[in-house]
Design a protein around this motif. Sequence first.
Motif, PDB file in Angstrom:
ATOM      1  N   LEU A 168       4.516  16.927  23.802  1.00 53.22           N
ATOM      2  CA  LEU A 168       4.610  17.938  22.750  1.00 53.22           C
ATOM      3  C   LEU A 168       6.052  18.136  22.308  1.00 53.22           C
ATOM      4  N   GLN A 169       6.967  18.123  23.248  1.00 54.46           N
ATOM      5  CA  GLN A 169       8.391  18.253  22.917  1.00 54.46           C
ATOM      6  C   GLN A 169       8.812  17.153  21.941  1.00 54.46           C
ATOM      7  N   ARG A 177       9.899  17.604  17.907  1.00 54.02           N
ATOM      8  CA  ARG A 177      11.164  17.076  17.385  1.00 54.02           C
ATOM      9  C   ARG A 177      10.925  16.085  16.241  1.00 54.02           C
ATOM     10  N   ALA A 178       9.871  15.285  16.347  1.00 54.84           N
ATOM     11  CA  ALA A 178       9.582  14.296  15.307  1.00 54.84           C
ATOM     12  C   ALA A 178       9.351  14.950  13.964  1.00 54.84           C
ATOM     13  N   ILE A 179       8.512  15.982  13.926  1.00 51.42           N
ATOM     14  CA  ILE A 179       8.226  16.608  12.631  1.00 51.42           C
ATOM     15  C   ILE A 179       9.436  17.383  12.120  1.00 51.42           C
ATOM     16  N   LEU A 234       0.054  19.677  18.840  1.00 52.78           N
ATOM     17  CA  LEU A 234       1.077  20.103  17.892  1.00 52.78           C
ATOM     18  C   LEU A 234       0.490  21.073  16.874  1.00 52.78           C
ATOM     19  N   GLY A 235      -0.708  20.768  16.379  1.00 53.18           N
ATOM     20  CA  GLY A 235      -1.328  21.626  15.367  1.00 53.18           C
ATOM     21  C   GLY A 235      -1.699  23.002  15.852  1.00 53.18           C
ATOM     22  N   THR A 236      -1.824  23.161  17.175  1.00 47.63           N
ATOM     23  CA  THR A 236      -2.202  24.468  17.735  1.00 47.63           C
ATOM     24  C   THR A 236      -1.096  25.112  18.578  1.00 47.63           C
ATOM     25  N   HIS A 237      -0.021  24.343  18.864  1.00 45.02           N
ATOM     26  CA  HIS A 237       1.069  24.847  19.700  1.00 45.02           C
ATOM     27  C   HIS A 237       2.435  24.629  19.047  1.00 45.02           C
ATOM     28  N   ASP A 279       8.342  26.970  22.323  1.00 38.80           N
ATOM     29  CA  ASP A 279       9.784  26.846  22.525  1.00 38.80           C
ATOM     30  C   ASP A 279      10.049  25.589  23.360  1.00 38.80           C
ATOM     31  N   THR A 280      10.788  24.649  22.811  1.00 37.03           N
ATOM     32  CA  THR A 280      11.062  23.405  23.530  1.00 37.03           C
ATOM     33  C   THR A 280      12.166  23.568  24.577  1.00 37.03           C
TER      34      THR A 280
END
Length: 309
Positions: free
Chosen positions: A129-130, A134-136, A168-171, A175-176
């Motif tokens: 998820l981290q 970062r990618a988006i 990603l769509g739900t979280h 905070d990374t």
Amino acid sequence: MKICLPYFILFLSLFSIETTLAQQKVIPLYEGEIPNSTNTKEDEKQEENEILWITNVQKPTLEAYFPSKRNTNGKAVIICPGGGYHGLAYDWEGTEIAQWFNTKGITAFVLKYRLPVANNVTNKSEVPLQDAIRAIQIVRKNATSWNLNEDKIGIMGFSAGGHLASTLGTHYNTDTKIPNDLYKNISARPDYMILMYPVITMKEKYTHMGSRKALIGNNPSEEIIEKYSNELQVTSETPPTFIVHSADDGGVPVENSLDFYKALKENNVPSEMHLYPTGGHGFGLGLENNHLKSWTDRLNEWLIFLDEK
């Protein structure tokens, strides 16, 4: 041999430009130290048989695929290949999909995300998820220079990559915890999601156990199971979603998609789901099945529909 100096200089200039463009095609997610990562002096592994299979990712990247300037429409999508959180089916569910998007004028980025089973990874359940966050953020930050609309950036995932995309769509507000993060104030919310035969739940009845064990371990707490059971995390702010699954999927039960679609509907999230009677698991573009391969046509129609809303 006598070389004309002006032509030699021109050759060097063109070579330099081509080299720079090639270098820019693969974008590191992190400059300098990679968070939640230790130096084990191991190497990434790439095996090519029928597909390119990548394991033990050390340095996560985005590989960019740009359509011609004449055809570009400002949309972008980040693609998360599947592989049970053990590896990445990098071409089958990544680069080949990116090339298809280019034919529709859409800029595509293949995400080579870190895998929780790798020895160099710490805080294992947080790392995929981290990387997706970062990618988006990178794509959104560079939207203007890449001729993209920062409000038309989506996420796509196949199988376990579908779990990452739906996470990603739900979280996306997670905070990374990256110190001095220059991307912290850039939204990581995808504008749309595309989920291909996705792992959605971590609940034992319908989950893909290989993905679950890789991500959250052999004996996860009920709290962590619920956190990553994304059908339980849908809200009215979850992005519009397009889902494809086959009813005879023996790897990831179709109930993953059915339950996620039900949660989207209950929260009034615009969604479209296509269920095919046969197709099994991991069919990629589906080119070997005359009926199944039409999913790309349905996706293109849905993306046009989003523009018209």
